[in-house]
Motif scaffolding. Structure first.
Motif, PDB file in Angstrom:
ATOM      1  N   VAL A  37      41.961  33.670  39.639  1.00 22.55           N
ATOM      2  CA  VAL A  37      41.770  33.272  40.914  1.00 22.55           C
ATOM      3  C   VAL A  37      39.841  33.085  40.883  1.00 22.55           C
ATOM      4  CG1 VAL A  37      43.829  33.917  42.032  1.00 22.55           C
ATOM      5  CG2 VAL A  37      41.995  35.520  41.878  1.00 22.55           C
ATOM      6  N   GLU A  38      39.904  32.272  41.913  1.00 22.41           N
ATOM      7  CA  GLU A  38      38.514  32.240  42.304  1.00 22.41           C
ATOM      8  C   GLU A  38      37.973  33.650  42.922  1.00 22.41           C
ATOM      9  OE1 GLU A  38      35.603  30.251  41.775  1.00 22.41           O
ATOM     10  OE2 GLU A  38      36.873  29.040  40.623  1.00 22.41           O
ATOM     11  N   GLY A  39      36.951  34.109  42.736  1.00 20.54           N
ATOM     12  CA  GLY A  39      36.355  35.319  43.436  1.00 20.54           C
ATOM     13  C   GLY A  39      35.808  35.216  44.805  1.00 20.54           C
ATOM     14  N   THR A  40      36.553  34.798  45.628  1.00 20.36           N
ATOM     15  CA  THR A  40      36.176  34.557  46.974  1.00 20.36           C
ATOM     16  C   THR A  40      36.059  35.844  48.062  1.00 20.36           C
ATOM     17  OG1 THR A  40      38.251  33.848  47.956  1.00 20.36           O
ATOM     18  CG2 THR A  40      37.024  32.112  47.016  1.00 20.36           C
ATOM     19  N   PRO A  41      35.542  35.946  49.045  1.00 19.88           N
ATOM     20  CA  PRO A  41      35.490  37.249  49.809  1.00 19.88           C
ATOM     21  C   PRO A  41      37.008  37.436  50.115  1.00 19.88           C
ATOM     22  CG  PRO A  41      33.552  35.862  50.456  1.00 19.88           C
ATOM     23  CD  PRO A  41      34.576  34.874  49.304  1.00 19.88           C
ATOM     24  N   ASP A  42      37.851  36.232  50.379  1.00 18.72           N
ATOM     25  CA  ASP A  42      39.015  36.809  50.897  1.00 18.72           C
ATOM     26  C   ASP A  42      39.829  37.437  49.817  1.00 18.72           C
ATOM     27  OD1 ASP A  42      38.469  35.550  53.385  1.00 18.72           O
ATOM     28  OD2 ASP A  42      39.314  33.622  52.749  1.00 18.72           O
ATOM     29  N   VAL A  43      39.717  36.847  48.630  1.00 15.87           N
ATOM     30  CA  VAL A  43      40.515  37.383  47.467  1.00 15.87           C
ATOM     31  C   VAL A  43      39.906  38.668  47.136  1.00 15.87           C
ATOM     32  CG1 VAL A  43      40.977  37.190  45.061  1.00 15.87           C
ATOM     33  CG2 VAL A  43      41.175  35.169  46.647  1.00 15.87           C
ATOM     34  N   LEU A  44      38.669  38.956  47.015  1.00 16.25           N
ATOM     35  CA  LEU A  44      38.129  40.307  46.901  1.00 16.25           C
ATOM     36  C   LEU A  44      38.722  41.313  47.901  1.00 16.25           C
ATOM     37  CD1 LEU A  44      34.716  39.434  45.525  1.00 16.25           C
ATOM     38  CD2 LEU A  44      36.657  40.009  44.169  1.00 16.25           C
ATOM     39  N   GLY A  45      38.806  40.902  49.182  1.00 11.19           N
ATOM     40  CA  GLY A  45      39.371  41.693  50.050  1.00 11.19           C
ATOM     41  C   GLY A  45      40.718  42.177  49.816  1.00 11.19           C
ATOM     42  N   GLN A  46      41.718  41.236  49.168  1.00 15.44           N
ATOM     43  CA  GLN A  46      42.875  41.441  49.064  1.00 15.44           C
ATOM     44  C   GLN A  46      43.029  42.361  47.757  1.00 15.44           C
ATOM     45  OE1 GLN A  46      44.228  37.529  48.448  1.00 15.44           O
ATOM     46  NE2 GLN A  46      45.854  37.553  50.322  1.00 15.44           N
ATOM     47  N   VAL A  47      42.156  42.206  47.000  1.00 11.12           N
ATOM     48  CA  VAL A  47      42.090  43.101  45.504  1.00 11.12           C
ATOM     49  C   VAL A  47      41.838  44.481  45.867  1.00 11.12           C
ATOM     50  CG1 VAL A  47      40.953  43.393  43.519  1.00 11.12           C
ATOM     51  CG2 VAL A  47      41.764  41.142  44.133  1.00 11.12           C
ATOM     52  N   ARG A  48      40.807  44.686  46.889  1.00 12.36           N
ATOM     53  CA  ARG A  48      40.453  46.040  47.231  1.00 12.36           C
ATOM     54  C   ARG A  48      41.567  46.984  48.011  1.00 12.36           C
ATOM     55  NH1 ARG A  48      36.520  44.383  50.468  1.00 12.36           N
ATOM     56  NH2 ARG A  48      35.169  43.853  48.892  1.00 12.36           N
ATOM     57  N   LYS A  49      42.286  46.015  48.553  1.00  9.63           N
ATOM     58  CA  LYS A  49      43.609  46.923  49.444  1.00  9.63           C
ATOM     59  C   LYS A  49      44.513  47.345  48.491  1.00  9.63           C
ATOM     60  CE  LYS A  49      46.831  45.867  53.100  1.00  9.63           C
ATOM     61  NZ  LYS A  49      47.114  45.097  54.039  1.00  9.63           N
ATOM     62  N   VAL A  50      44.741  46.590  47.384  1.00  9.37           N
ATOM     63  CA  VAL A  50      45.529  46.968  46.317  1.00  9.37           C
ATOM     64  C   VAL A  50      45.133  47.488  45.057  1.00  9.37           C
ATOM     65  CG1 VAL A  50      47.812  45.946  47.457  1.00  9.37           C
ATOM     66  CG2 VAL A  50      46.345  44.663  45.757  1.00  9.37           C
ATOM     67  N   GLN A  51      43.720  47.893  44.968  1.00  7.99           N
ATOM     68  CA  GLN A  51      43.029  47.982  43.784  1.00  7.99           C
ATOM     69  C   GLN A  51      43.933  49.224  42.819  1.00  7.99           C
ATOM     70  OE1 GLN A  51      39.188  49.293  44.674  1.00  7.99           O
ATOM     71  NE2 GLN A  51      39.877  50.983  45.859  1.00  7.99           N
ATOM     72  N   HIS A  52      44.435  49.938  43.317  1.00  8.75           N
ATOM     73  CA  HIS A  52      45.292  50.992  42.742  1.00  8.75           C
ATOM     74  C   HIS A  52      46.536  50.526  41.864  1.00  8.75           C
ATOM     75  CE1 HIS A  52      47.076  50.584  46.671  1.00  8.75           C
ATOM     76  NE2 HIS A  52      48.144  51.134  46.134  1.00  8.75           N
ATOM     77  N   LEU A  53      46.802  49.273  42.088  1.00 10.82           N
ATOM     78  CA  LEU A  53      48.054  48.542  41.285  1.00 10.82           C
ATOM     79  C   LEU A  53      47.474  47.530  40.539  1.00 10.82           C
ATOM     80  CD1 LEU A  53      50.138  48.159  44.385  1.00 10.82           C
ATOM     81  CD2 LEU A  53      50.256  49.935  42.866  1.00 10.82           C
ATOM     82  N   LEU A  54      46.159  47.339  40.517  1.00 11.07           N
ATOM     83  CA  LEU A  54      45.662  46.101  39.570  1.00 11.07           C
ATOM     84  C   LEU A  54      44.815  46.501  38.674  1.00 11.07           C
ATOM     85  CD1 LEU A  54      44.911  43.751  42.622  1.00 11.07           C
ATOM     86  CD2 LEU A  54      47.265  43.863  41.218  1.00 11.07           C
ATOM     87  N   GLN A  55      44.366  45.946  37.647  1.00 11.20           N
ATOM     88  CA  GLN A  55      43.537  45.877  36.814  1.00 11.20           C
ATOM     89  C   GLN A  55      42.711  44.413  36.808  1.00 11.20           C
ATOM     90  OE1 GLN A  55      44.300  45.797  32.730  1.00 11.20           O
ATOM     91  NE2 GLN A  55      42.260  45.941  31.904  1.00 11.20           N
ATOM     92  N   VAL A  56      41.147  44.421  37.163  1.00 11.63           N
ATOM     93  CA  VAL A  56      40.532  43.045  37.649  1.00 11.63           C
ATOM     94  C   VAL A  56      39.342  43.107  36.277  1.00 11.63           C
ATOM     95  CG1 VAL A  56      39.168  42.088  39.099  1.00 11.63           C
ATOM     96  CG2 VAL A  56      40.957  43.673  39.988  1.00 11.63           C
ATOM     97  N   GLU A  57      39.334  41.778  35.806  1.00 11.81           N
ATOM     98  CA  GLU A  57      37.988  41.667  34.945  1.00 11.81           C
ATOM     99  C   GLU A  57      37.769  40.282  35.088  1.00 11.81           C
ATOM    100  OE1 GLU A  57      41.146  40.465  31.133  1.00 11.81           O
ATOM    101  OE2 GLU A  57      40.529  42.687  31.454  1.00 11.81           O
ATOM    102  N   LYS A  58      36.389  39.987  34.410  1.00 10.31           N
ATOM    103  CA  LYS A  58      35.830  38.493  34.668  1.00 10.31           C
ATOM    104  C   LYS A  58      36.742  37.574  33.763  1.00 10.31           C
ATOM    105  CE  LYS A  58      31.338  39.515  36.244  1.00 10.31           C
ATOM    106  NZ  LYS A  58      29.862  39.309  35.698  1.00 10.31           N
ATOM    107  N   ALA A  59      36.782  36.378  34.280  1.00  9.86           N
ATOM    108  CA  ALA A  59      37.562  35.382  33.195  1.00  9.86           C
ATOM    109  C   ALA A  59      36.705  34.622  32.604  1.00  9.86           C
ATOM    110  CB  ALA A  59      38.345  34.590  34.012  1.00  9.86           C
ATOM    111  N   ALA A  60      36.924  34.508  31.420  1.00 10.63           N
ATOM    112  CA  ALA A  60      35.798  33.540  30.594  1.00 10.63           C
ATOM    113  C   ALA A  60      35.954  32.289  30.954  1.00 10.63           C
ATOM    114  CB  ALA A  60      36.355  33.859  29.066  1.00 10.63           C
TER     115      ALA A  60
END
Length: 60
Positions: A37-60
């Motif tokens: 997904v695009e790293g928009t502020p909305d998406v990053l906020g969602q990721v922060r809310k459930v960061q303990h359930l996710l692994q995040v990395e930059k896409a190539a």
């Protein structure tokens, strides 16, 4: 915005229903599922809310 790759690593069982809804909003609902997904502020906020359930990395 840069693309990010999000992989679900944790289970939403026994989590708050808002956290489950956030995972569905990100396009995830099973362990091991990956989305780009695009790293928009909305998406990053969602990721922060459930960061303990996710692994995040930059896409190539």
């Amino acid at each position: 915005m840069a693309k990010i790759r999000i992989t679900q690593t944790g289970s939403p069982i026994r989590r708050d229903k808002t956290q489950r809804a956030t995972l569905v909003g990100l396009g995830l609902n099973k362990i091991g599922r990956t989305v780009e997904v695009e790293g928009t502020p909305d998406v990053l906020g969602q990721v922060r809310k459930v960061q303990h359930l996710l692994q995040v990395e930059k896409a190539a």
